[in-house]
Structure formats: C-alpha cells, structure tokens
Design a protein around this motif. Structure first.
Motif, PDB file in Angstrom:
ATOM      1  N   GLU A   1       0.313 -14.953   6.278  1.00  0.00           N
ATOM      2  CA  GLU A   1       1.478 -15.818   6.212  1.00  0.00           C
ATOM      3  C   GLU A   1       2.645 -15.112   5.520  1.00  0.00           C
ATOM      4  OE1 GLU A   1       2.581 -19.954   4.049  1.00  0.00           O
ATOM      5  OE2 GLU A   1       0.590 -19.795   4.896  1.00  0.00           O
ATOM      6  N   ILE A   2       2.365 -14.430   4.429  1.00  0.00           N
ATOM      7  CA  ILE A   2       3.432 -13.731   3.712  1.00  0.00           C
ATOM      8  C   ILE A   2       3.975 -12.575   4.542  1.00  0.00           C
ATOM      9  CG2 ILE A   2       3.905 -12.273   1.703  1.00  0.00           C
ATOM     10  CD1 ILE A   2       2.142 -14.136   0.121  1.00  0.00           C
ATOM     11  N   THR A   3       3.082 -11.883   5.221  1.00  0.00           N
ATOM     12  CA  THR A   3       3.542 -10.768   6.058  1.00  0.00           C
ATOM     13  C   THR A   3       4.429 -11.262   7.189  1.00  0.00           C
ATOM     14  OG1 THR A   3       1.480 -10.851   7.311  1.00  0.00           O
ATOM     15  CG2 THR A   3       1.600  -9.267   5.514  1.00  0.00           C
ATOM     16  N   ALA A   4       4.158 -12.455   7.675  1.00  0.00           N
ATOM     17  CA  ALA A   4       5.016 -13.028   8.721  1.00  0.00           C
ATOM     18  C   ALA A   4       6.406 -13.315   8.163  1.00  0.00           C
ATOM     19  CB  ALA A   4       4.393 -14.301   9.282  1.00  0.00           C
TER      20      ALA A   4
ATOM     21  N   ALA B   1       7.783 -11.766   5.626  1.00  0.00           N
ATOM     22  CA  ALA B   1       8.414 -10.478   5.338  1.00  0.00           C
ATOM     23  C   ALA B   1       8.702  -9.687   6.607  1.00  0.00           C
ATOM     24  CB  ALA B   1       7.518  -9.659   4.421  1.00  0.00           C
ATOM     25  N   GLN B   2       8.132 -10.111   7.723  1.00  0.00           N
ATOM     26  CA  GLN B   2       8.294  -9.458   9.017  1.00  0.00           C
ATOM     27  C   GLN B   2       7.884  -7.988   8.962  1.00  0.00           C
ATOM     28  OE1 GLN B   2      12.321 -10.221  10.257  1.00  0.00           O
ATOM     29  NE2 GLN B   2      11.883 -12.339  10.743  1.00  0.00           N
ATOM     30  N   MET B   3       6.710  -7.732   8.333  1.00  0.00           N
ATOM     31  CA  MET B   3       6.161  -6.383   8.295  1.00  0.00           C
ATOM     32  C   MET B   3       4.654  -6.452   8.220  1.00  0.00           C
ATOM     33  SD  MET B   3       7.325  -5.218   4.378  1.00  0.00           S
ATOM     34  CE  MET B   3       8.721  -4.367   4.964  1.00  0.00           C
ATOM     35  N   GLU B   4       4.020  -5.339   8.532  1.00  0.00           N
ATOM     36  CA  GLU B   4       2.570  -5.256   8.461  1.00  0.00           C
ATOM     37  C   GLU B   4       2.120  -5.419   7.009  1.00  0.00           C
ATOM     38  OE1 GLU B   4       0.378  -4.844  11.021  1.00  0.00           O
ATOM     39  OE2 GLU B   4       2.083  -5.048  12.366  1.00  0.00           O
ATOM     40  N   GLU B   5       0.902  -5.926   6.846  1.00  0.00           N
ATOM     41  CA  GLU B   5       0.389  -6.172   5.498  1.00  0.00           C
ATOM     42  C   GLU B   5       0.366  -4.902   4.656  1.00  0.00           C
ATOM     43  OE1 GLU B   5      -3.486  -8.048   3.201  1.00  0.00           O
ATOM     44  OE2 GLU B   5      -3.365  -8.177   5.370  1.00  0.00           O
ATOM     45  N   SER B   6      -0.102  -3.801   5.205  1.00  0.00           N
ATOM     46  CA  SER B   6      -0.180  -2.560   4.425  1.00  0.00           C
ATOM     47  C   SER B   6       1.205  -2.069   4.018  1.00  0.00           C
ATOM     48  CB  SER B   6      -0.918  -1.473   5.203  1.00  0.00           C
ATOM     49  OG  SER B   6      -0.222  -1.167   6.388  1.00  0.00           O
ATOM     50  N   ALA B   7       2.187  -2.205   4.900  1.00  0.00           N
ATOM     51  CA  ALA B   7       3.557  -1.796   4.577  1.00  0.00           C
ATOM     52  C   ALA B   7       4.137  -2.694   3.486  1.00  0.00           C
ATOM     53  CB  ALA B   7       4.431  -1.840   5.819  1.00  0.00           C
TER      54      ALA B   7
ATOM     55  N   ILE C   1       2.408  -4.335   1.151  1.00  0.00           N
ATOM     56  CA  ILE C   1       1.730  -4.013  -0.108  1.00  0.00           C
ATOM     57  C   ILE C   1       2.294  -2.720  -0.679  1.00  0.00           C
ATOM     58  CG2 ILE C   1      -0.495  -3.446  -1.169  1.00  0.00           C
ATOM     59  CD1 ILE C   1      -0.165  -6.414  -0.280  1.00  0.00           C
ATOM     60  N   ASP C   2       2.510  -1.710   0.153  1.00  0.00           N
ATOM     61  CA  ASP C   2       3.086  -0.442  -0.313  1.00  0.00           C
ATOM     62  C   ASP C   2       4.469  -0.650  -0.914  1.00  0.00           C
ATOM     63  OD1 ASP C   2       0.822   0.923   0.492  1.00  0.00           O
ATOM     64  OD2 ASP C   2       1.734   1.675   2.361  1.00  0.00           O
ATOM     65  N   LYS C   3       5.280  -1.464  -0.256  1.00  0.00           N
ATOM     66  CA  LYS C   3       6.627  -1.733  -0.762  1.00  0.00           C
ATOM     67  C   LYS C   3       6.565  -2.480  -2.097  1.00  0.00           C
ATOM     68  CE  LYS C   3      10.971  -4.028   0.359  1.00  0.00           C
ATOM     69  NZ  LYS C   3      11.711  -4.825   1.332  1.00  0.00           N
ATOM     70  N   LEU C   4       5.688  -3.468  -2.190  1.00  0.00           N
ATOM     71  CA  LEU C   4       5.559  -4.219  -3.438  1.00  0.00           C
ATOM     72  C   LEU C   4       5.060  -3.330  -4.572  1.00  0.00           C
ATOM     73  CD1 LEU C   4       4.100  -7.611  -2.143  1.00  0.00           C
ATOM     74  CD2 LEU C   4       6.439  -7.138  -2.903  1.00  0.00           C
ATOM     75  N   LEU C   5       4.123  -2.434  -4.277  1.00  0.00           N
ATOM     76  CA  LEU C   5       3.639  -1.506  -5.304  1.00  0.00           C
ATOM     77  C   LEU C   5       4.765  -0.599  -5.795  1.00  0.00           C
ATOM     78  CD1 LEU C   5       0.161  -0.518  -3.847  1.00  0.00           C
ATOM     79  CD2 LEU C   5       0.590  -1.679  -6.022  1.00  0.00           C
ATOM     80  N   LEU C   6       5.552  -0.077  -4.873  1.00  0.00           N
ATOM     81  CA  LEU C   6       6.683   0.770  -5.237  1.00  0.00           C
ATOM     82  C   LEU C   6       7.666   0.011  -6.125  1.00  0.00           C
ATOM     83  CD1 LEU C   6       8.438   3.379  -4.831  1.00  0.00           C
ATOM     84  CD2 LEU C   6       9.419   2.198  -2.857  1.00  0.00           C
ATOM     85  N   LYS C   7       7.992  -1.204  -5.712  1.00  0.00           N
ATOM     86  CA  LYS C   7       8.956  -2.011  -6.460  1.00  0.00           C
ATOM     87  C   LYS C   7       8.394  -2.460  -7.809  1.00  0.00           C
ATOM     88  CE  LYS C   7      12.314  -3.341  -3.817  1.00  0.00           C
ATOM     89  NZ  LYS C   7      13.676  -3.054  -4.133  1.00  0.00           N
ATOM     90  N   ALA C   8       7.077  -2.728  -7.863  1.00  0.00           N
ATOM     91  CA  ALA C   8       6.459  -3.146  -9.125  1.00  0.00           C
ATOM     92  C   ALA C   8       6.486  -2.013 -10.149  1.00  0.00           C
ATOM     93  CB  ALA C   8       5.021  -3.610  -8.887  1.00  0.00           C
ATOM     94  N   GLU C   9       6.598  -0.775  -9.680  1.00  0.00           N
ATOM     95  CA  GLU C   9       6.711   0.371 -10.580  1.00  0.00           C
ATOM     96  C   GLU C   9       8.170   0.711 -10.887  1.00  0.00           C
ATOM     97  OE1 GLU C   9       4.349   1.800 -12.350  1.00  0.00           O
ATOM     98  OE2 GLU C   9       3.053   0.260 -11.500  1.00  0.00           O
ATOM     99  N   GLY C  10       9.083  -0.105 -10.396  1.00  0.00           N
ATOM    100  CA  GLY C  10      10.501   0.097 -10.679  1.00  0.00           C
ATOM    101  C   GLY C  10      11.206   0.987  -9.685  1.00  0.00           C
TER     102      GLY C  10
ATOM    103  N   LEU D   1       2.788  -9.251  -5.860  1.00  0.00           N
ATOM    104  CA  LEU D   1       1.517  -8.624  -5.481  1.00  0.00           C
ATOM    105  C   LEU D   1       0.351  -9.589  -5.644  1.00  0.00           C
ATOM    106  CD1 LEU D   1       1.851  -5.018  -6.908  1.00  0.00           C
ATOM    107  CD2 LEU D   1       1.380  -5.637  -4.532  1.00  0.00           C
ATOM    108  N   VAL D   2       0.419 -10.451  -6.649  1.00  0.00           N
ATOM    109  CA  VAL D   2      -0.643 -11.439  -6.856  1.00  0.00           C
ATOM    110  C   VAL D   2      -0.755 -12.349  -5.647  1.00  0.00           C
ATOM    111  CG1 VAL D   2      -1.350 -13.427  -8.252  1.00  0.00           C
ATOM    112  CG2 VAL D   2      -0.450 -11.386  -9.369  1.00  0.00           C
ATOM    113  N   VAL D   3       0.386 -12.713  -5.093  1.00  0.00           N
ATOM    114  CA  VAL D   3       0.393 -13.604  -3.937  1.00  0.00           C
ATOM    115  C   VAL D   3       0.032 -12.844  -2.662  1.00  0.00           C
ATOM    116  CG1 VAL D   3       1.839 -15.118  -2.527  1.00  0.00           C
ATOM    117  CG2 VAL D   3       2.085 -15.120  -5.008  1.00  0.00           C
TER     118      VAL D   3
END
Length: 100
Positions: free
Chosen positions: A1-4, A6-12, A14-23, A55-57
C-alpha cells in the motif's frame, strides 16, 4: 500500500528511506542543489527522524517503534536560535523652517 502511494518499487522505497534516515539526499536532490547541502542542522535532524519513522511503517518486519526509539533519542533536534527582530529607528527630517 505504501509503495503504491510512493509510486515506486518496495526495494527502491526502502533504499530511499534508508538514505534519508541517515541524513542523505537523493542524487536528484543533490543535482537540484548543485551538490550543496543547504539544510540547517536542525532540518537534517528533523528529516532523519521523520524518515526513520517512515521505515517503521514501510518495513515493519525489520523496524519497530521500540527498535527505532534509541536512534530517535540519539538524534536530538536542537531548537533553532532565536534571532531578535531588528529595532527600526524612525528618522525624521527637520526642515530649515523647523517643520517636520
């Protein structure tokens, strides 16, 4: 649902959120800012906390509210410095005849 949303694949996502969570900033954001970091330290800390909670969500099998709590506590957001409003001085002109 969240990927829909965000209009992106789940792995993409998660990668973006990880990058952003690290600043970090995405390559697109860096290009838009000419590879310059223009965010204040307070904004970076706020963004990092926000994306960590995302990321939790987005990946509940790996992240939980309890697991990110120590990271959130380790990233305190300092209050922004209050800059006093400049005092405006009103200038009056006195004409030669004494009128203002």
């Amino acid at each position: 649902e969240i990927t829909a949303l965000a209009q992106m694949e789940e792995s993409a996502l998660i990668d973006k959120l990880l990058l952003k969570a690290e600043g970090g900033l995405t390559p697109q954001e860096l290009r838009m800012k000419n590879n310059m970091e223009t965010r204040s330290p307070q904004q970076v800390a706020k963004d990092r906390a926000s994306y960590l909670l995302d990321l939790v969500v987005a990946e509940p099998s790996k992240y939980s509210w309890e697991s990110v709590r120590p990271d959130l506590a380790a990233r305190p957001v300092e209050p922004a410095k209050v800059v006093p409003w400049p005092t405006l001085k009103v200038m009056t002109l006195e004409l030669a005849d004494g009128s203002i």
